[in-house]
Design an enzyme around this catalytic site. Structure first.
Site, PDB file in Angstrom:
ATOM      1  CG  ASP A  81     -31.085  43.769  -5.476  1.00  0.00           C
ATOM      2  OD1 ASP A  81     -31.157  42.384  -4.082  1.00  0.00           O
ATOM      3  OD2 ASP A  81     -31.747  43.869  -5.682  1.00  0.00           O
ATOM      4  CG  ASP A  91     -31.791  38.814  -1.576  1.00  0.00           C
ATOM      5  OD1 ASP A  91     -33.591  38.949  -2.248  1.00  0.00           O
ATOM      6  OD2 ASP A  91     -32.122  37.249  -1.853  1.00  0.00           O
ATOM      7  CD  GLU A 151     -35.837  40.895   0.932  1.00  0.00           C
ATOM      8  OE1 GLU A 151     -36.696  40.849   0.388  1.00  0.00           O
ATOM      9  OE2 GLU A 151     -34.839  39.918   1.091  1.00  0.00           O
ATOM     10  CG  HIS A 201     -39.066  42.483  -6.710  1.00  0.00           C
ATOM     11  ND1 HIS A 201     -38.495  43.292  -5.363  1.00  0.00           N
ATOM     12  CD2 HIS A 201     -38.137  41.951  -6.848  1.00  0.00           C
ATOM     13  CE1 HIS A 201     -37.594  43.097  -5.143  1.00  0.00           C
ATOM     14  NE2 HIS A 201     -37.151  41.490  -5.510  1.00  0.00           N
ATOM     15  CG  ASP A 202     -39.822  40.171  -2.993  1.00  0.00           C
ATOM     16  OD1 ASP A 202     -39.542  39.588  -4.416  1.00  0.00           O
ATOM     17  OD2 ASP A 202     -38.890  40.901  -2.114  1.00  0.00           O
TER      18      ASP A 202
HETATM   19  C1  NOJ Z   1     -36.531  38.529  -1.487  1.00  0.00           C
HETATM   20  C2  NOJ Z   1     -36.086  39.333  -2.676  1.00  0.00           C
HETATM   21  O1  NOJ Z   1     -36.851  40.186  -2.937  1.00  0.00           O
HETATM   22  C3  NOJ Z   1     -36.608  38.155  -3.651  1.00  0.00           C
HETATM   23  O2  NOJ Z   1     -37.516  38.323  -5.389  1.00  0.00           O
HETATM   24  C4  NOJ Z   1     -36.118  36.970  -3.524  1.00  0.00           C
HETATM   25  O3  NOJ Z   1     -36.817  35.718  -4.448  1.00  0.00           O
HETATM   26  C5  NOJ Z   1     -36.008  36.619  -2.970  1.00  0.00           C
HETATM   27  N1  NOJ Z   1     -34.784  37.379  -1.780  1.00  0.00           N
HETATM   28  C6  NOJ Z   1     -34.253  35.184  -2.774  1.00  0.00           C
HETATM   29  O4  NOJ Z   1     -33.747  35.492  -3.428  1.00  0.00           O
END
Ligand code: NOJ
Length: 536
Positions: free
Chosen positions: A100, A202, A266, A328-329
């Site tokens: 990442d 990210d 992302e 994970h989000d």
């Molecule tokens: C996206 C990430 O996937 C998430 O987990 C994170 O909180 C935010 N970006 C901030 O970096």
């Protein structure tokens, strides 16, 4: 790893949330040596590349997405030696490792920010985004943090506001400053020189802000951002044209490495045409601009079909599509789509035309784990109560076996998040022994994908007509045709195969249906999906 510039096109990616995969030192948090111990499992499962969420030093306000040093490993996860061991051990097994990379912001504890905030004349002042207050003392514009509240934090000591599109402890870097570009490109080189096989970048859509810092407009009634709690459309904070230049530079840097590292974005964009632009005009930006449509769709055949048609139609010539169903989000797919459909979702992910990214635990059917207020730790969820946004339920420890702590942590430890209450039944060890398990379903599916060029890289065509509630498509290559038929509903459906040549061989079903010959009418039970090799 052997050189093969297009390795990523055929790969199945598997996301590891390192805090929750395997704890080797009994502190309740997963770590690099833990991942290392489970590499044989991943190789046996049949994936090709791991993407590991951040393991850099961090105060963990956003569980690692607040990086305080880009060129080291947090002691919680191990050290650089453990990282090197992991890369070597993964490569020995033919597995690639994607890191990442967090370019939009750092931790407020990063040495760059500590220096930046010292005074308005600090040499690093312009590495972050500082602005004077308006005459009435209010922030310079109306921008809001994605995690809630204003995106500006007043720094009393130096007398200016700084910008943070996430937490106050995650100040945004100023990507219009060439020194930042150089420093952050050196970070890429640091890890590439250590042998990583690429990066998932990210929040990259946010890196460049509109140059005049114009106010964002209010969210429209049907805006997808509204569901995330935003009151403003991120018009001037997201998806700015200058990003493309920055991404082409990154890609050129990565392409300079003979191992051909992959660049994954992302890219949270809701419009397929906007998303497609991130392949770059000459396919010279992201190889994989993450396509998140599968994290938002309902489990309905017609909705999935419409979204697939719009996505495929928007792709530029020569681009490889990709699919993400969980991470994970967002809530676990087995929870979002319903447990009855979790294997069908896996079949869809691994047989569509496109590069799949799996999320750890989906291969054993892990579901969201309810986490009470006393145990919630996710800063986003805590800031947005009532929005069902909390990410803890999808980040719980991997369920390896039936022992106390599920083989994730030794029994004496306390895992950082609670385990699923059913881990004694739903775990890797139990499913290994059970031929009818979800784990064995995934293993068979991944093996069939490797064995059939049609699934890895074949053509794609929808099958029509099919009964309502069914989605069917054919993948074909080198004279081989494979049919995928998915029943999204709770009643049995019969698909007429006569137009497809009328017969075939069932290779895999989500249900206990035994493999074998299929005649011209294929009956799928409730929520059943099947993979069929059509007769030549
Ligand atoms: C996206 C990430 O996937 C998430 O987990 C994170 O909180 C935010 N970006 C901030 O970096």
């Amino acid at each position: 790893m052997p050189e093969n510039r297009d390795w990523w096109k055929r790969a199945v990616f598997y996301q590891i949330y390192p805090r929750s995969f395997m704890d080797s030192n009994a502190d309740g948090v997963g770590d690099l040596d833990g991942i290392n111990r489970r590499l044989d499992y991943l190789a046996e499962l049949g994936i090709d590349a791991l993407w590991i969420s951040p393991v850099y030093p961090s105060p963990m306000k956003d569980f690692g997405y607040d990086v305080s040093d880009h060129e080291d490993i947090d002691p919680l996860f191990g050290d650089l030696a453990a990282f090197d061991r992991l890369i070597a051990a993964a490569h020995e097994r033919g597995l690639r490792v994607v890191m990442d990379y967090v370019p939009n912001h750092t931790s407020d504890q990063h040495r760059w920010f500590r220096e930046s905030r010292l005074s308005t004349t600090s040499p690093k002042r312009d590495w972050y985004i500082w602005k004077d207050a308006r005459p009435d003392g209010s922030p310079p514009n109306n921008w809001e943090s994605i995690f809630g509240g204003p995106a500006w934090h007043w720094d009393e000591a130096s007398g200016q506001y700084y910008l943070h599109l996430f937490l106050q402890e995650q100040p945004d870097l100023n990507w219009r400053n060439p020194e930042v570009v150089e420093a952050m490109e050196n970070v890429l080189r640091f890890w590439l020189d250590r042998g990583v096989d690429g990066f998932r970048m990210d929040a990259v859509m946010l890196c460049i802000k509109q140059a005049d810092f114009r106010d964002n407009p209010p969210v429209a009634g049907d805006s997808p951002w509204k569901k995330l709690g935003l009151t403003l459309e991120p018009l001037h904070t997201l998806n700015q044209p200058e990003l493309h230049h920055m991404l082409r530079r990154f890609r050129a840097l990565l392409d300079g490495y003979p191992s051909r590292p992959v660049m994954i974005g992302e890219t949270w964009l809701f419009d397929p045409a906007e998303l497609a632009a991130y392949y770059g005009p000459d396919l010279d930006e992201f190889q994989i601009p993450f396509n998140f449509m599968g994290t938002r769709l309902p489990w309905e055949a017609a909705a999935v079909r419409d979204a697939l048609e719009a996505y495929y139609a928007a792709l530029p010539e020569g681009a490889t599509p990709n699919f993400v169903l969980g991470n994970h989000d967002v809530h676990r797919l087995a929870t979002r789509f319903g447990y009855d459909n979790h294997r069908s979702a896996g079949l869809l992910l691994l047989t569509l035309w496109g590069i799949p990214t799996m999320y750890y635990g989906d291969e054993i059917g892990m579901q969201d784990v309810p986490i009470g207020p006393a145990e919630s730790v996710d800063p986003w969820g805590l800031r947005r109560p009532g929005l069902d946004i909390g990410r803890d339920p999808a980040r719980t420890p991997m369920q390896w076996d039936a022992t106390l702590n599920a083989g994730f942590s030794p029994p004496k430890a306390k895992p950082w998040l609670p385990l699923a209450s059913n881990y004694r039944e739903r775990n890797v060890a139990a499913q290994r022994e059970d031929t009818a398990s979800t784990l064995n379903f995934y293993k068979a599916l991944l093996r069939l994908r490797r064995e059939h060029p049609a699934l890895q890289r074949g053509g794609f065509a929808f099958v029509d007509p099919v009964p309502g509630g069914v989605l069917a498509y054919v993948r074909s290559a080198e004279g081989q045709r494979l049919l995928v038929a998915i029943n999204f509903e709770a009643s049995a459906k019969t698909v007429d195969l006569s137009a497809l040549g009328g017969a075939g061989e069932l290779l895999l079903s989500t249900h206990a249906t035994p493999a074998g010959a299929v005649a011209s009418a294929l009956t799928l039970g409730p929520h059943e999906s099947a993979l069929i090799l059509l007769s030549a």
